[in-house]
Structures are given as structure tokens and as C-alpha cells.
Design an enzyme around this catalytic site. Structure first.
Site, PDB file in Angstrom:
ATOM      1  N   ASN A 127       0.814  -1.218   0.000  1.00 55.91           N
ATOM      2  CA  ASN A 127       0.000   0.000   0.000  1.00 55.91           C
ATOM      3  C   ASN A 127       0.845   1.265   0.000  1.00 55.91           C
ATOM      4  O   ASN A 127       0.465   2.279  -0.570  1.00 55.91           O
ATOM      5  CB  ASN A 127      -0.929   0.025   1.211  1.00 55.91           C
ATOM      6  CG  ASN A 127      -1.736   1.298   1.275  1.00 55.91           C
ATOM      7  OD1 ASN A 127      -2.556   1.565   0.398  1.00 55.91           O
ATOM      8  ND2 ASN A 127      -1.472   2.123   2.278  1.00 55.91           N
ATOM      9  N   ASP A 193       1.444   6.727   0.334  1.00 56.38           N
ATOM     10  CA  ASP A 193       0.648   5.716  -0.363  1.00 56.38           C
ATOM     11  C   ASP A 193       1.090   5.587  -1.813  1.00 56.38           C
ATOM     12  O   ASP A 193       1.291   6.598  -2.499  1.00 56.38           O
ATOM     13  CB  ASP A 193      -0.834   6.098  -0.346  1.00 56.38           C
ATOM     14  CG  ASP A 193      -1.505   5.748   0.972  1.00 56.38           C
ATOM     15  OD1 ASP A 193      -1.049   6.259   2.009  1.00 56.38           O
ATOM     16  OD2 ASP A 193      -2.477   4.963   0.950  1.00 56.38           O
ATOM     17  N   ASP A 223      -0.720  -6.515   3.473  1.00 55.19           N
ATOM     18  CA  ASP A 223      -1.020  -5.478   4.454  1.00 55.19           C
ATOM     19  C   ASP A 223      -2.005  -4.444   3.893  1.00 55.19           C
ATOM     20  O   ASP A 223      -1.931  -4.094   2.705  1.00 55.19           O
ATOM     21  CB  ASP A 223       0.309  -4.788   4.815  1.00 55.19           C
ATOM     22  CG  ASP A 223       0.159  -3.722   5.880  1.00 55.19           C
ATOM     23  OD1 ASP A 223      -0.395  -4.040   6.943  1.00 55.19           O
ATOM     24  OD2 ASP A 223       0.605  -2.577   5.640  1.00 55.19           O
ATOM     25  N   GLU A 259      -5.220  -8.630   4.806  1.00 54.79           N
ATOM     26  CA  GLU A 259      -5.758  -7.863   5.921  1.00 54.79           C
ATOM     27  C   GLU A 259      -6.665  -6.775   5.379  1.00 54.79           C
ATOM     28  O   GLU A 259      -6.179  -5.748   4.892  1.00 54.79           O
ATOM     29  CB  GLU A 259      -4.620  -7.220   6.730  1.00 54.79           C
ATOM     30  CG  GLU A 259      -5.130  -6.368   7.874  1.00 54.79           C
ATOM     31  CD  GLU A 259      -4.254  -5.155   8.224  1.00 54.79           C
ATOM     32  OE1 GLU A 259      -4.377  -4.646   9.337  1.00 54.79           O
ATOM     33  OE2 GLU A 259      -3.471  -4.696   7.365  1.00 54.79           O
TER      34      GLU A 259
END
Ligand code: CA
Length: 536
Positions: A127, A193, A223, A259
Site C-alpha cells: 500500500n 501511499d 497489508d 488484511e
């Protein structure tokens, strides 16, 4: 005479042991994705070289400990070079942080783990990068060199399109130091990001996946999925799907778990990406279903009902889903702090391992370690190998963490105590390993024999999405009836109301020790307090 007596005694013991259901079905189960995975926060787990920082050689030295508990996989939190102790801000995706060792220590960990039948899952932070990553630093340098009205030119610096830069300050954006530019950084200014729609970025991560797969890793834990494109689930699912596709082209049997910290209806959507597993957040944490059941604030019967519904939901997105139940992780307060008594602390761990799929346990939960509060550091404290801070392997823990008074003894004491939390977890994992349908069967809630304190359900081959055709002698795997008593009193259940035929007690695990469930006259099952019973 004495010898004869001893012989009779030992014979009786052997017979009664096998009658207790010690015989394992596990030997006919193949290598698959329905694992028991131990999450290791590397910084705080085991220090091999005396600097107080956990490292990969330390993990390698504890593989027997992990295997002996009943696990066959580990998830390592990020190990790549980074500016922080938690290492979720990566500065170099193809190396090992020097505090944790080297690529050689990683290779050695893989070799030793595979020798012991343990799979290794790496954390995969896609990410965002660190703001110290060369991609980001190069982009910032380029932007700073632009004159006031000059537009950035991707052909001159491709990295400007690796991130989300803007002339305007937007929600979730930080200012580029020393420039009139802003960049998206949802977690922290040190974690810009990435723009996951950029084909170049996709290619970078496919290469990074190949790098670690070539080093022998068996899977990835993805993640922060919900932040891939913040507030756009469909787009985030597509970005994940692109990665899953390219990684599985490299290694078709790669295991990928994600996740997506969200409600169930949202995280279920990520199954459409082709990912193997998603963490089952509904059951986890201090407000999750497991804690509610252990506290008695949620009726036991909802355990099976929720699992059954959830399997249907996941199936609507993927035929090959493997649930990923967990109870706590490195972002959550530890379980021991949720309750005042030890029985509930144990039972909650037991419930976690009665869910289907690949079940995760956060290191130290098997000891009832403490760690909570507003600081994340407290949730990532030193593995409590010994009450002696200077014992071999002990870590110093994150520098910002508070001093934590432990509630239960250290590992070196608990392993000698048959009634400890450690011994309980080991028994539950043995049960899970002995009866493969616990992890792989379809859940059907049995409402007629469930109640506020009784969760009763079957796990059957029929209806499961597990491919039993790949299992030799699959016909020998027993369909199971599982009865969990979440209350503090013995209960009697009329099995004739269950509508199913399994009525032989195969095994019982209780929080207090050795009590076993029995089937009496008239098909009544008597279950001890805080117990898990498996019937065939
Ligand atoms: Ca160390």
C-alpha cells in the site's frame, strides 16, 4: 507378581489411551492451505545475538518450539530494511533489515523451517513505502526542481506517478517538505501511499514477489488492503486481483492472506480477487464474537450460526476460499486483558481454533501475555520466554512501550505445567490436527441442541468447498459433531434432538484439566464447564 501387575497396568493404560481417541487421522491429510499459523512480531520474539532485538536467527532457533505447540506455518511481520522497529515503512523491498539479520539468515530460516514441515509467510507491504524509499526520494527531488508553473513530466521522472502527488492539500495528504506539493499518506507522513493503478508499480511488486518466492517463501500476508484505493472497495479489489494473478503465475500454489480491516460484508468482497484467505475480523479483538462468547455477553449458539452464514457469504465470492480466523494480532490488545479469569482466557483461544481454515495465533497469546493501551508498542512486547530479563533469547521490546506486569507465568514455567494456558493451547491444536474436518468441513449449526452456553455444530465433508478428491483415503476422515460449553457449569444435552448420528465422544479439551465428556443412557451427552467436545 509385581512384574505381572506392571504389565497389566501398562496394557490397560495403552488400551485406555487409544480408546480415548488418541488415534490420529492427520497422517492421511495432505500438505494444504488449512494450516495453523503462528504470527511472529520479529522485533520482540527472540534475540540471537544479545543486542536485545529479535532477529531471524532467533526465529530459526524457536522453530521446534512452534512445531511442538502444533503449528505448521509462521507469518513474519515485515523484515525488509526500514526506519522503524515495526518495519511497515519499507526502504528496500529486496533485502533484510540489518537488525534482523541478512538474506543468508532468511535463507537459513527457510531451509530449517521446510526441514521441519513449517511454511513461511512473509508480510507484503504494497500500500505504501517509506518516505525514505529511493522511489519517493527521487520523486520529491524532481518535484522540488520544478519551477512554479512547470508541470511534472513522467518521461523525465517515472517515480512521480508511483505515488499520488497533488498541488492541492486534500484529506489524507501531507505536504512535501520544502515544496508546494502534497502527497497521499493515510497512515503517517513517513508512509506515502503508492499508486497501485500504475502498471510500473504493479511490475515492481510482481518482481518483488518473485524475489521472495525465489528465496523460498511459501506465502504472503497482504497489508492494508482497504487502503489500496481508500474509500473505493471495488478498485482496491481489482488492484489486489492484479497482484494475486501475477504472484500465482510465478508460484501457482502460493498462499496469500489479506488484511482488510473492515466489517464482514466489506472484507468478504476481497475474496473476488482470487486471494486464498482473508482475516476473519468479525471474530477477533476485544469487541469480536470470540470475546463476546467467552465473556458470556453473546449467546454460544451464535458461534456456529455466524460461521455457517459466513461460509455462504465467502462462497458467493470464491469457490476456493480458505477462512483465516484469528483472535488477536499486533494491532490489537492482547486477549488476557479482556477477562478476569483464566478459564475465559483459555476458552477464547480454544474457540479460535475451532473455526475452519488457516487459524492464526499471535505470539505470546499461548502464554496469556498482557499488552494493551493506547500505545501500539504495548501490544508488541518481548516474548515472555522467562521471568529473567537476561535469559537467552529475551528481547528488550519497543523503546516506547510501558512496563508491563505479566499476569501468568513465563514460557519456561508454563511448559512444565499441564494446566497452564500453554498446555491448553497445545491440547486444542492437537485436537485440531487429529481431526482434519475441524478445519476443513462445512459448518452446520444445530439450533435444537444449542443455547446461551452451548454451541453445537457439525463439520462434514458434504457441502465443504475443500477438494477431498485430492486426499488419499478421504473416506476415513470422520464427519464431526462439535459441542462447546462456554459456561461455568456442567451441562446435559439430549443428543436425540440433534438430528445427526455422531454420538461417540472422540475427545474432550477442558480449560481446567482432565474432565471428559460422556454419553449416558438415553443418548444424553454430559459436557464439563468450559469444554470442547468432538464426537464422531
Ligand atoms: Ca538481535
Amino acid at each position: 507378581m509385581k512384574k505381572l501387575l506392571a504389565l497389566i497396568l501398562s496394557l490397560t493404560l495403552t488400551i485406555s489411551l487409544s480408546a480415548c481417541g488418541g488415534k490420529s487421522e492427520a497422517d492421511i491429510i495432505p500438505d494444504d492451505k488449512y494450516m495453523n499459523t503462528y504470527e511472529i512480531f520479529v522485533y520482540s520474539f527472540c534475540d540471537s545475538d544479545g543486542d536485545g532485538i529479535g532477529d531471524l536467527d532467533g526465529v530459526t532457533s524457536k522453530l521446534d518450539y512452534i512445531k511442538n505447540l502444533g503449528f505448521n506455518a509462521i507469518w513474519l511481520t515485515p523484515i525488509c530494511p526500514s526506519t522503524t522497529y515495526h518495519k511497515y515503512d519499507v526502504t528496500d523491498y529486496e533485502n533484510v533489515d540489518k537488525n534482523f539479520g541478512s538474506l543468508e539468515s532468511y535463507d537459513n530460516l527457510i531451509k530449517e523451517a521446510h526441514n521441519k514441515g513449517i511454511k513461511v509467510i512473509d508480510d507484503f507491504v504494497m500500500n505504501h513505502t517509506s518516505s525514505e524509499h529511493p522511489w519517493f526520494k527521487t520523486a520529491v527531488r524532481y518535484l522540488k526542481g520544478l519551477s512554479k508553473d512547470e508541470e511534472p513530466d513522467e518521461s523525465k521522472c517515472k517515480y512521480i506517478n508511483y505515488y499520488n502527488f497533488s498541488r492541492e492539500k486534500k484529506d489524507g495528504y501531507e505536504q512535501v517538505p520544502g515544496a508546494d506539493w502534497y502527497y497521499e499518506a493515510r497512515f503517517w507522513s513517513g508512509m506515502p501511499d503508492l499508486n497501485l493503478d500504475n502498471e510500473e508499480v504493479k511490475k515492481e511488486f510482481a518482481d518483488i514477489a518473485k524475489f521472495w518466492i525465489d528465496h523460498g517463501c511459501d506465502g504472503f500476508r497482504m497489508d492494508a488492503l482497504t487502503s489500496y484505493t481508500t474509500d473505493d472497495t471495488n478498485k482496491s479489489v481489482e488492484e489486489l486481483a492484479d497482484f494475486v494473478k501475477s504472484a500465482k503465475e510465478i508460484k501457482p500454489d502460493l498462499y496469500i492472506v489479506g488484511e482488510a480491516w473492515a466489517n464482514k460484508d466489506t472484507y468478504a468482497k476481497y475474496y473476488a480477487s482470487g486471494i486464498d484467505s482473508l482475516f476473519d475480523f468479525d471474530f477477533a479483538g476485544q469487541d469480536g464474537l470470540i470475546a463476546g462468547l467467552a465473556r458470556g455477553t453473546k449467546p454460544a449458539k451464535t458461534f456456529a450460526e455466524t460461521m455457517q452464514k459466513e461460509e455462504e457469504l465467502y462462497k458467493s465470492y470464491s469457490d476456493t476460499f480458505v477462512n483465516a480466523p484469528f483472535y488477536t494480532n499486533h494491532d490489537m490488545s492482547r486477549g488476557a486483558g479482556y477477562y478476569t479469569d483464566e478459564d475465559k482466557t483459555k476458552l477464547a483461544l480454544g474457540l479460535n481454533f475451532m473455526q475452519t481454515g488457516n487459524a492464526f495465533l499471535y505470539y505470546g497469546e499461548e502464554l496469556g501475555m498482557k499488552g494493551s493501551g493506547s500505545k501500539d508498542e504495548n501490544k508488541r512486547g518481548p516474548m515472555y520466554w522467562s521471568a529473567d530479563e537476561n535469559a537467552v533469547g529475551m528481547c528488550k521490546g519497543p523503546s516506547a512501550m510501558d512496563k508491563i506486569e505479566q499476569k501468568y507465568p513465563a514460557e519456561d514455567e508454563q511448559e512444565k505445567d499441564d494446566t497452564s494456558i500453554y498446555s491448553y493451547v497445545k491440547k486444542v491444536l492437537k485436537l485440531r490436527n487429529n481431526y482434519p474436518l475441524i478445519a476443513r468441513g462445512k459448518t452446520t449449526a444445530l439450533s435444537d441442541i444449542s443455547s446461551k452456553t452451548i454451541a453445537a455444530f457439525t463439520r462434514t465433508k458434504d457441502g465443504s468447498n475443500y477438494d477431498f478428491s485430492t486426499v488419499k483415503n478421504a473416506d476415513k476422515l470422520s464427519d464431526l459433531l462439535i459441542v462447546i460449553n462456554t459456561g461455568n457449569a456442567e451441562e446435559t444435552i439430549d443428543l436425540s434432538k440433534s438430528g445427526v448420528s455422531m454420538n461417540k465422544v472422540a475427545d474432550t479439551v477442558t480449560t481446567s484439566g482432565s474432565a471428559i465428556s460422556t454419553v449416558g443412557g438415553g443418548n444424553t451427552l454430559i459436557v464439563p464447564p468450559y469444554s470442547i467436545t468432538v464426537l464422531k
